[in-house]
Design a protein around this motif. Structure first.
Motif, PDB file in Angstrom:
ATOM      1  N   MET A  44       0.778   8.950  -6.264  1.00 18.56           N
ATOM      2  CA  MET A  44       0.240  10.080  -5.510  1.00 18.56           C
ATOM      3  C   MET A  44      -0.231  11.166  -6.482  1.00 18.56           C
ATOM      4  SD  MET A  44      -0.412  11.471  -2.553  1.00 18.56           S
ATOM      5  CE  MET A  44       0.602  10.594  -1.349  1.00 18.56           C
TER       6      MET A  44
ATOM      7  N   ARG B   4      -9.657   5.150   2.060  1.00 18.92           N
ATOM      8  CA  ARG B   4     -10.007   3.836   2.605  1.00 18.92           C
ATOM      9  C   ARG B   4     -11.139   3.943   3.627  1.00 18.92           C
ATOM     10  NH1 ARG B   4     -10.575  -0.826   1.244  1.00 18.92           N
ATOM     11  NH2 ARG B   4      -8.446  -1.054   0.467  1.00 18.92           N
TER      12      ARG B   4
ATOM     13  N   PHE C 141      -7.855  11.505  -4.965  1.00 16.49           N
ATOM     14  CA  PHE C 141      -7.195  10.228  -4.679  1.00 16.49           C
ATOM     15  C   PHE C 141      -7.264   9.322  -5.894  1.00 16.49           C
ATOM     16  CE2 PHE C 141     -11.605   9.713  -3.437  1.00 16.49           C
ATOM     17  CZ  PHE C 141     -11.946   8.459  -3.902  1.00 16.49           C
TER      18      PHE C 141
ATOM     19  N   PHE D  56      -5.237   2.315  -2.758  1.00 18.12           N
ATOM     20  CA  PHE D  56      -5.498   3.744  -2.775  1.00 18.12           C
ATOM     21  C   PHE D  56      -4.209   4.536  -2.633  1.00 18.12           C
ATOM     22  CE2 PHE D  56      -9.391   1.815  -1.213  1.00 18.12           C
ATOM     23  CZ  PHE D  56     -10.381   2.488  -1.907  1.00 18.12           C
ATOM     24  N   SER D  57      -4.246   5.733  -3.198  1.00 22.00           N
ATOM     25  CA  SER D  57      -3.173   6.704  -2.966  1.00 22.00           C
ATOM     26  C   SER D  57      -3.795   8.090  -2.962  1.00 22.00           C
ATOM     27  CB  SER D  57      -2.097   6.616  -4.051  1.00 22.00           C
ATOM     28  OG  SER D  57      -2.606   7.093  -5.285  1.00 22.00           O
ATOM     29  N   GLY D  58      -3.198   8.977  -2.187  1.00 22.42           N
ATOM     30  CA  GLY D  58      -3.710  10.348  -2.101  1.00 22.42           C
ATOM     31  C   GLY D  58      -3.762  10.818  -0.665  1.00 22.42           C
TER      32      GLY D  58
ATOM     33  N   LYS E 246       0.910   4.060  -2.901  1.00 27.67           N
ATOM     34  CA  LYS E 246       0.593   5.446  -2.536  1.00 27.67           C
ATOM     35  C   LYS E 246       1.673   6.400  -3.019  1.00 27.67           C
ATOM     36  CE  LYS E 246      -0.564   8.345   1.444  1.00 27.67           C
ATOM     37  NZ  LYS E 246      -0.824   8.374   2.906  1.00 27.67           N
TER      38      LYS E 246
ATOM     39  N   SER F 282      -8.144  10.299   3.019  1.00 30.22           N
ATOM     40  CA  SER F 282      -8.245   8.941   3.564  1.00 30.22           C
ATOM     41  C   SER F 282      -9.378   8.201   2.863  1.00 30.22           C
ATOM     42  CB  SER F 282      -8.499   9.000   5.073  1.00 30.22           C
ATOM     43  OG  SER F 282      -7.422   9.596   5.735  1.00 30.22           O
TER      44      SER F 282
ATOM     45  N   ALA G 143       0.840  -1.208   0.000  1.00 31.12           N
ATOM     46  CA  ALA G 143       0.000   0.000   0.000  1.00 31.12           C
ATOM     47  C   ALA G 143       0.869   1.249   0.000  1.00 31.12           C
ATOM     48  CB  ALA G 143      -0.922  -0.007   1.215  1.00 31.12           C
ATOM     49  N   MET G 144       1.995   1.203   0.710  1.00 32.32           N
ATOM     50  CA  MET G 144       2.883   2.362   0.750  1.00 32.32           C
ATOM     51  C   MET G 144       3.520   2.615  -0.607  1.00 32.32           C
ATOM     52  SD  MET G 144       4.124   4.860   2.360  1.00 32.32           S
ATOM     53  CE  MET G 144       3.583   4.497   4.041  1.00 32.32           C
TER      54      MET G 144
END
Length: 536
Positions: free
Chosen positions: A278, A313, A288, A306-308, A274, A311, A270-271
């Motif tokens: 981004m 999620r 996002f 997800f990225s952005g 992201k 939040s 996830a990191m």
């Protein structure tokens, strides 16, 4: 017969200039204000009829679409590269394991029967795994063999031996000194290569309900397809015993005889997702990006990455799906069952070839934001225009005030000069129109005075004599010196006063005596003397 009103008409008009009706300066100022307002309203009308005032949404959509196209190209290219690297890793690993087993006189089907060889077998593959990890620039790499070290432990049927190493600083961000940890695998590998164990380390994989393990193995058993058609991208999930969401590209391990003996592949954390995708949040802070499974215009956000800065999620907790609505303006609209609404763009991402065993699984990349952000942006855009127009009008008013003052300053100064000195002195204002008017009025005044000397009634002289008693001591002193024949400059020297003070006294004297100039004053004094009347 001329009376005194005829003589003093010019002087009174000059003295009363600006006191009757609107002054010239105020008229010019109002004219310029009307001009500024008309121009501003004209600009607003042009912006309105050309659609610029309502173009905020369309402009926002174009900017977001440009950002989405850039992100989509990058994601399509990178996920394609991840798939290629995973397949290459599977081919090399399958061949290496098969050769090592053959050297021991074993086949891949004998793995479970010889748990004593698993630690050395997997340990020998660490360097290959590390090289593939660094080459692919992903966040992790793994291998899982269809065997367990201890078949007698609890839940042994769902426990599989393998190796999972993670790059805590993926090369997409830093190409030097990556931090490598062992998430799954034998501790001896860490001791041998001086690698720390991950805080959530376990020795074996728990494959209970692990679709990422079972699905590629099942498809490889059912279909005779090349590895490039058998890899599988898992939805986002949490590996049992860990706290970070990941996606895995899983490829079956197959020997030269077609026997499936495990899987291997790459991880996208996830990191990593992201940081790699981004979106630019300079215009919309809650934009996002999302990579999600899609079925019949419904995005499954519970299995998405997800990225952005927003939040995203969090909104998936209460509702797992986003339904794609009809296009509004240039945006797509996305709605949740709980009423949340988003706007943005999405496009299918081809994670598999058309003849892949998993080609029926569709994915889409989306870039979106909460719908209220667009409304807020349009309101803010129009508010900014309103503030700019207001500042423009204020600036126009200030410039109008300054121009009207500067434009009429020579004229008002000339009038003040006439008021203080009268028409009998040769005045020069350097304004041709004013100088011509003064010359005309002087000539006219001379003719009136000549006739006045013959026809001026005694009542007028009596009124003049009466008005001299209303003068203040300072004004009387100036008046007496005028009677004695001194001019304004000489009087200023005699009384030790400034010329401006004398001009001020002149205005008050002329007003009280109802005359227009020093010449007229001396005329009355002369006529009084001829009539034998003394000035008290």
């Amino acid at each position: 017969m001329l009376d005194r009103a005829g003589i003093n008409q010019i002087g009174r008009n000059l003295k009363n200039a600006g006191t009757l009706g609107l002054s010239m300066r105020l008229r010019l100022f109002l004219f310029l204000i009307v001009l500024v307002i008309t121009m501003v309203l004209g600009i607003i009308a042009i912006l309105f009829f050309t659609g610029i005032l309502t173009a905020g949404i369309d402009e926002s959509a174009k900017l977001l679409e440009k950002e989405f196209s850039r992100t989509f190209r990058k994601a399509s290219e990178q996920y394609g590269q991840f798939s290629v690297h995973a397949v290459e890793y599977s081919k090399e690993l399958s061949k290496s394991v098969e050769n090592k087993l053959h050297g021991l006189g074993l086949n891949v089907t004998d793995l479970q029967s010889h748990p004593e060889i698993l630690e050395d077998l997997i340990g020998c593959e660490y360097e290959r795994a590390l090289f593939s990890l660094q080459k692919s620039k992903c966040s992790g790499i793994f291998m899982i063999l269809n065997a367990t070290v201890n078949p007698k432990i609890e839940n042994a049927e769902n426990s599989r031996v393998g190796l999972f190493i993670k790059n805590m600083e993926p090369n997409i961000l830093s190409s030097s000194s990556p931090t490598i940890l062992i998430l799954r695998g034998f501790p001896s590998i860490g001791r041998k290569y001086n690698l720390p164990l991950h805080a959530q380390w376990r020795m074996e994989f728990d494959i209970t309900d692990a679709s990422y393990y079972h699905m590629p193995i099942e498809q490889a058993a059912e279909h005779t397809l090349p590895l490039s058609r058998l890899y599988y991208w898992s939805p986002a999930f949490f590996l049992p015993g860990t706290s970070e969401e990941i996606m895995l590209c899983c490829v079956p391990l197959i020997d030269s005889k077609g026997n499936v003996f495990g899987i291997c592949g790459l991880e996208v954390s996830a990191m990593l997702f992201k940081l790699a995708y981004m979106p630019d949040s300079s215009m919309f802070s809650r934009t996002f990006c999302m990579l999600a499974p899609v079925l019949d215009d419904v995005l499954d956000i519970s299995k998405a990455m997800f990225s952005g800065g927003y939040s995203a999620r969090n909104f998936a907790i209460n509702s797992e799906f986003l339904s794609v609505q009809k296009n509004q303006s240039l945006f797509y609209t996305y709605k949740q069952e709980n009423g949340n609404s988003f706007v943005g763009f999405h496009r299918p991402v081809r994670l598999y070839p058309e003849d892949s065993a998993f080609s029926g699984q569709k994915w889409a990349l989306a870039l979106m934001m909460p719908a209220e952000d667009i409304k807020y942006s349009l309101t803010r855009f129009n508010l900014q225009l309103a503030v700019m127009f207001s500042l423009l009008m204020i600036l126009g008013a200030a410039i109008s005030f300054f121009l009207s003052k500067q434009y009429l300053k020579p004229i008002t100064n000339s009038i003040d000069m006439i008021k203080s000195k009268g028409l009998d002195e040769k005045l020069k204002t350097n304004i041709p129109e004013i100088d011509d008017l003064i010359e005309f009025l002087s000539l006219r005044s001379e003719k009136l005075y000549e006739k006045a000397e013959e026809e001026l009634p005694s009542t007028v002289l009596h009124e003049f004599l009466k008005n001299t008693k209303t003068l203040s001591p300072a004004e009387r002193a100036v008046f007496d010196l005028y009677v004695q024949g001194y001019n304004a400059k000489e009087i200023a020297e005699i009384l030790c006063l400034s010329i401006n003070t004398i001009k001020t006294h002149n205005k008050r004297i002329y007003m009280k005596l109802n005359i227009a100039s020093r010449r007229e004053l001396l005329l009355y004094v002369k006529m009084l003397k001829e009539a034998g009347k003394e000035l008290c």
